[in-house]
Design a protein around this motif. Structure first.
Motif, short mmCIF file in Angstrom:
data_model
loop_
_atom_site.label_atom_id
_atom_site.label_comp_id
_atom_site.label_asym_id
_atom_site.label_seq_id
_atom_site.Cartn_x
_atom_site.Cartn_y
_atom_site.Cartn_z
N PHE A 155 0.82 -1.22 0.00
CA PHE A 155 0.00 0.00 0.00
C PHE A 155 0.85 1.26 0.00
N ARG A 156 2.11 1.13 0.34
CA ARG A 156 3.01 2.30 0.39
C ARG A 156 3.12 2.98 -0.97
N ASN A 157 3.00 2.19 -2.03
CA ASN A 157 3.18 2.75 -3.37
C ASN A 157 1.87 2.96 -4.12
N MET A 158 0.75 2.88 -3.40
CA MET A 158 -0.55 3.12 -4.03
C MET A 158 -0.70 4.56 -4.51
N PHE A 159 0.14 5.46 -3.99
CA PHE A 159 0.08 6.84 -4.44
C PHE A 159 0.25 6.94 -5.96
N ALA A 160 1.06 6.04 -6.52
CA ALA A 160 1.31 6.06 -7.96
C ALA A 160 0.03 5.75 -8.74
N VAL A 161 -0.77 4.81 -8.24
CA VAL A 161 -2.03 4.47 -8.89
C VAL A 161 -2.97 5.67 -8.85
N ALA A 162 -3.05 6.32 -7.67
CA ALA A 162 -3.93 7.48 -7.53
C ALA A 162 -3.52 8.60 -8.48
N LEU A 163 -2.22 8.83 -8.62
CA LEU A 163 -1.76 9.90 -9.51
C LEU A 163 -1.95 9.54 -10.98
N LEU A 164 -1.81 8.26 -11.31
CA LEU A 164 -2.10 7.83 -12.68
C LEU A 164 -3.57 8.03 -13.02
N LEU A 165 -4.44 7.75 -12.06
CA LEU A 165 -5.87 7.96 -12.29
C LEU A 165 -6.20 9.45 -12.40
N LEU A 166 -5.51 10.26 -11.61
CA LEU A 166 -5.72 11.70 -11.71
C LEU A 166 -5.26 12.22 -13.08
N LEU A 167 -4.15 11.69 -13.56
CA LEU A 167 -3.70 12.05 -14.91
C LEU A 167 -4.70 11.58 -15.96
N THR A 168 -5.33 10.44 -15.73
CA THR A 168 -6.36 9.95 -16.65
C THR A 168 -7.52 10.94 -16.74
N VAL A 169 -7.95 11.45 -15.58
CA VAL A 169 -9.03 12.43 -15.55
C VAL A 169 -8.63 13.68 -16.33
N LEU A 170 -7.41 14.15 -16.12
CA LEU A 170 -6.95 15.33 -16.85
C LEU A 170 -6.90 15.07 -18.35
N ASN A 171 -6.51 13.85 -18.74
CA ASN A 171 -6.47 13.51 -20.16
C ASN A 171 -7.86 13.54 -20.77
N VAL A 172 -8.83 13.00 -20.03
CA VAL A 172 -10.22 13.02 -20.51
C VAL A 172 -10.71 14.47 -20.64
N LEU A 173 -10.42 15.29 -19.63
CA LEU A 173 -10.83 16.69 -19.69
C LEU A 173 -10.15 17.43 -20.84
N PHE A 174 -8.88 17.11 -21.07
CA PHE A 174 -8.16 17.73 -22.19
C PHE A 174 -8.85 17.43 -23.51
N HIS A 175 -9.17 16.17 -23.73
CA HIS A 175 -9.83 15.79 -24.98
C HIS A 175 -11.23 16.41 -25.08
N GLY A 176 -11.92 16.49 -23.93
CA GLY A 176 -13.23 17.13 -23.94
C GLY A 176 -13.13 18.59 -24.34
N ALA A 177 -12.11 19.28 -23.83
CA ALA A 177 -11.89 20.68 -24.21
C ALA A 177 -11.45 20.80 -25.66
N ARG A 178 -10.61 19.87 -26.10
CA ARG A 178 -10.10 19.90 -27.48
C ARG A 178 -11.23 19.67 -28.48
N LEU A 179 -12.21 18.86 -28.10
CA LEU A 179 -13.34 18.57 -28.99
C LEU A 179 -14.45 19.61 -28.87
N GLY A 180 -14.29 20.55 -27.95
CA GLY A 180 -15.29 21.59 -27.79
C GLY A 180 -16.44 21.23 -26.89
N TYR A 181 -16.36 20.11 -26.18
CA TYR A 181 -17.42 19.69 -25.28
C TYR A 181 -17.33 20.39 -23.92
#
Length: 406
Positions: A155-181
């Protein structure tokens, strides 16, 4: 008729056996034994190509790829180049942290194919299709890494999973903004992604840089847990102030405090003892760029510097410098080669630092010199990764020298 059917069946069986043999040979190739091998190669090759491609488009030398705009450049350097290195590193480190196998063989090849599909889609596919294809890679990688950590109760390294998921959210938001949604700033979203990567570098750097310095230089770096937590907390707070549009004086003060905490942390790691060891000074010097970038962020909040200058210092000088230092060191270690920096390694490290300095200067000089500085930066950057491919591709393509796993 029956004879012909039997002959056709035998032919199909022979072809099936050949395909099975080829598939087994493919999966057994050393390239697919551990994630650092293919992902380091892919990221280095992509890094060597992507920056000159962007510069050619920016300079109007090449107009045949209309997708290569500022949004492509920002996105691909983070979600293409940096994330390939990060996933390759985490999958490799995960094997050491847990004793369990992270993706390898056919599964690893599938991850690489998915990453590569995202890069091609961002260049060639319709925007919506590109978004769907590109978004798939990170959550799949995060889920695979999570399963290994959970199975080992690491569990000590679960921070990496959380940050990868946060980057996933940002990637989704980026594409949403790029597509004009979504009415969101693509630049702000990418700045958020860079700051998350800097957080990851701060955490991992705090673990490995003092240890490497102690083992190689024989010094005794000072480890101060309270300072480590303060530096991390102030970094996160500075990121939130910047992204949340806090008062300029507050953003500047917190960013300056974050930079100061990181500076004291770096001083405690005794960078002066690393001068004779390229594998050490590249990490320490790259971390110093993070300190510098945070100070620049404070000046930016006060209107005294450009945001581009601060974030290029963080991303090019800090993160990318750390990357070239780690993908050389870990590649040598995991292929059972001596941890000795030769001319090639020193050249890579110097080229990356020169590229970072030139990129900083490009924002400091007038328009007459800006193009030259950008060109010098791109040439140094790409040359560093070309040298890496030239020297390290044979290491990553072949089995370990000691015959061990990975």
């Amino acid at each position: 008729m029956i004879v012909k059917l039997l002959e056709a069946y035998k032919k199909m069986a022979a072809q099936s056996t050949q395909l099975a043999t080829l598939s087994k040979m493919f999966e057994q190739h050393p390239l697919w034994r551990l994630a650092f091998r293919p992902f380091y190669l892919l990221s280095a090759a992509f890094g060597a190509l992507a920056v000159p491609l962007w510069l050619a488009r920016y300079s109007a030398v090449m107009t045949s790829l209309p997708r290569v705009g500022l949004d492509w450049h920002m996105h691909e350097m983070v979600f293409g180049f940096i994330l390939a290195v990060l996933v390759g590193f985490l999958f490799t480190a995960g094997r050491n942290w847990t004793g369990l196998w992270t993706p390898r063989k056919g599964e690893l090849a599938a991850f690489c194919a998915l990453w590569l599909a995202g890069r091609l889609a961002m260049l060639l596919a319709p925007p919506l299709a590109a978004a769907i294809i590109d978004v798939l890679f990170l959550p799949c990688a995060a889920w695979s890494f999570f399963r290994v950590l959970k199975a080992s109760r690491n569990f000590r390294n679960m921070f990496a999973v959380a940050l990868l998921l946060l980057l996933t959210v940002l990637n989704v938001l980026f594409h949403g903004a790029r597509l004009g949604y979504l009415a969101l700033s693509q630049v702000t979203l990418m700045q958020a992604a860079i700051l998350i990567v800097v957080v990851i570098v701060t955490i991992i750097g705090g673990r490995v840089i003092p240890m490497f310095t102690k083992n190689m230089a024989g010094s005794a770096p000072r480890l101060q847990r309270r300072l480590d937590w303060a530096a991390l907390g102030l970094l996160v707070l500075a990121a939130l102030c910047w992204l949340g549009g806090a008062w300029s004086w507050l953003s500047a003060a917190v960013a300056a405090l974050a930079a100061t905490a990181q500076l004291f942390r770096l001083i405690g790691w005794q960078p002066q003892s690393t001068v004779r060891f390229p594998f050490l000074w590249i990490l320490q010097l790259s971390y110093a760029w993070i300190v510098f970038g945070l100070f620049l962020l404070a000046l930016t909040a006060l209107g005294l510097a450009a945001a581009s200058t601060a974030f290029h210092a963080l991303a090019v000088g800090g993160v990318s410098g750390m990357i070239i230092g780690m993908i050389t060191r870990t590649a040598l270690g995991h292929t059972a080669r001596p941890l000795q920096a030769g001319r090639a390694e020193t050249a890579m490290f110097m080229l990356m630092q020169c590229g970072a300095i030139a990129r900083f200067c490009a924002n400091m000089v007038g328009p007459d010199w800006r193009q030259l500085a950008l060109t010098v930066s791109a040439v140094c950057w790409s040359s560093g990764f070309i040298v890496y491919l030239w020297v390290y591709a044979p290491y990553l393509w072949r089995p370990r020298r000691d015959g061990g796993e990975g």
